[in-house]
Design an enzyme around this catalytic site. Structure first.
Site, PDB file in Angstrom:
ATOM      1  N   GLY A   1      -9.703  -6.316  -0.513  1.00 27.22           N
ATOM      2  CA  GLY A   1     -10.564  -5.139  -0.487  1.00 27.22           C
ATOM      3  C   GLY A   1     -10.457  -4.353  -1.789  1.00 27.22           C
TER       4      GLY A   1
ATOM      5  N   LEU B   1      -3.289  -8.091   2.830  1.00 31.65           N
ATOM      6  CA  LEU B   1      -3.867  -9.230   3.547  1.00 31.65           C
ATOM      7  C   LEU B   1      -5.285  -9.544   3.127  1.00 31.65           C
ATOM      8  CD1 LEU B   1      -2.434  -8.842   7.140  1.00 31.65           C
ATOM      9  CD2 LEU B   1      -1.867 -10.568   5.430  1.00 31.65           C
TER      10      LEU B   1
ATOM     11  N   HIS C   1      -8.526  -1.960  -2.664  1.00 31.09           N
ATOM     12  CA  HIS C   1      -7.167  -1.782  -3.192  1.00 31.09           C
ATOM     13  C   HIS C   1      -6.767  -2.948  -4.100  1.00 31.09           C
ATOM     14  CE1 HIS C   1      -6.679   1.737  -0.875  1.00 31.09           C
ATOM     15  NE2 HIS C   1      -6.438   1.166   0.289  1.00 31.09           N
TER      16      HIS C   1
ATOM     17  N   HIS D   1       0.818  -1.207   0.000  1.00 31.02           N
ATOM     18  CA  HIS D   1       0.000   0.000   0.000  1.00 31.02           C
ATOM     19  C   HIS D   1       0.855   1.261   0.000  1.00 31.02           C
ATOM     20  CE1 HIS D   1      -2.509   3.255   1.453  1.00 31.02           C
ATOM     21  NE2 HIS D   1      -3.525   2.577   0.959  1.00 31.02           N
TER      22      HIS D   1
ATOM     23  N   GLU E   1       7.447   5.746  -2.890  1.00 30.39           N
ATOM     24  CA  GLU E   1       7.966   5.560  -4.246  1.00 30.39           C
ATOM     25  C   GLU E   1       8.884   4.347  -4.301  1.00 30.39           C
ATOM     26  OE1 GLU E   1       9.719   9.301  -5.436  1.00 30.39           O
ATOM     27  OE2 GLU E   1       7.738   9.996  -6.066  1.00 30.39           O
TER      28      GLU E   1
END
Lengths: 124, 124
Positions: free
Chosen positions: A75, A72, A77, A9, A47
């Site tokens: 969702g 994990l 993302h 993330h 980055e």
């Protein structure tokens, strides 16, 4: 020459991003035969971003890229945001196959990792 | 009788919470000999919250509880928020040892899990 991008993330906390970078370096040592090119990439806040990480692999000579979402749970993302970023890379490199693998949390072997890690903690 | 609580962040998306609950059920089958009581718990946004999950273990007869933070990086949640919630449970049950294990992302075996999962995805 295959490349692997470990996608996390990204965090405002640099130590968390460094944890992912260190993990991708450790995997690069373990998987050098299968994936001569291994990079970390981030969805946001750190980055390189996903398209830049993939671009970096292509510049090193990658002829195919696998993206492993280091998340994990499946969702938004995992389902929407990571694929959308990967699509940006596909548009830049439409001659290179870029595949998104299952997220790490969905791996059947996660059960074994938890069991082994719990048992290992108890022994210390 | 030992208990294990698998602690995740919790999500507004019920399917993500159910993924964690299913994982804790799968672990309960695998680890029944070592941990006769295994529950899922959440830091926020889902139930049971951490103190309630620990309380549930104690009510089932747990004489010791291990908490496994199901988080990939050692950010604020792992360092501060989960231990603070566990402390609430310790105050309720000060005769029961409650131990917080290392977060899953820090497990040395995570490298093997990623390698095996990537190789497994390629074979399909």
């Amino acid at each position: 020459m295959k490349a692997l991008v470990l996608v996390a993330h990204g965090s405002r906390r640099q130590a968390s991003n460094d944890e992912v970078r260190a993990l991708s370096k450790a995997i690069a040592i373990e998987m050098a035969d299968e994936y001569p090119i291994i990079e970390a990439g981030f969805l946001e806040l750190a980055e390189p971003l996903i398209p830049d990480a993939i671009d970096c692999c292509v510049k090193q000579g990658a002829t195919g890229v696998c993206v492993m979402p280091y998340f994990l749970s499946a969702g938004r993302h995992v389902r929407e945001d990571v694929p959308a970023e990967v699509n940006k890379a596909r548009q830049m490199h439409n001659n290179i196959p870029i595949e998104v693998l299952a997220h790490i949390g969905g791996a059947p072997m996660m059960i074994d990792l938890i069991r082994d890690t719990v048992m290992d903690s108890r022994e210390k």
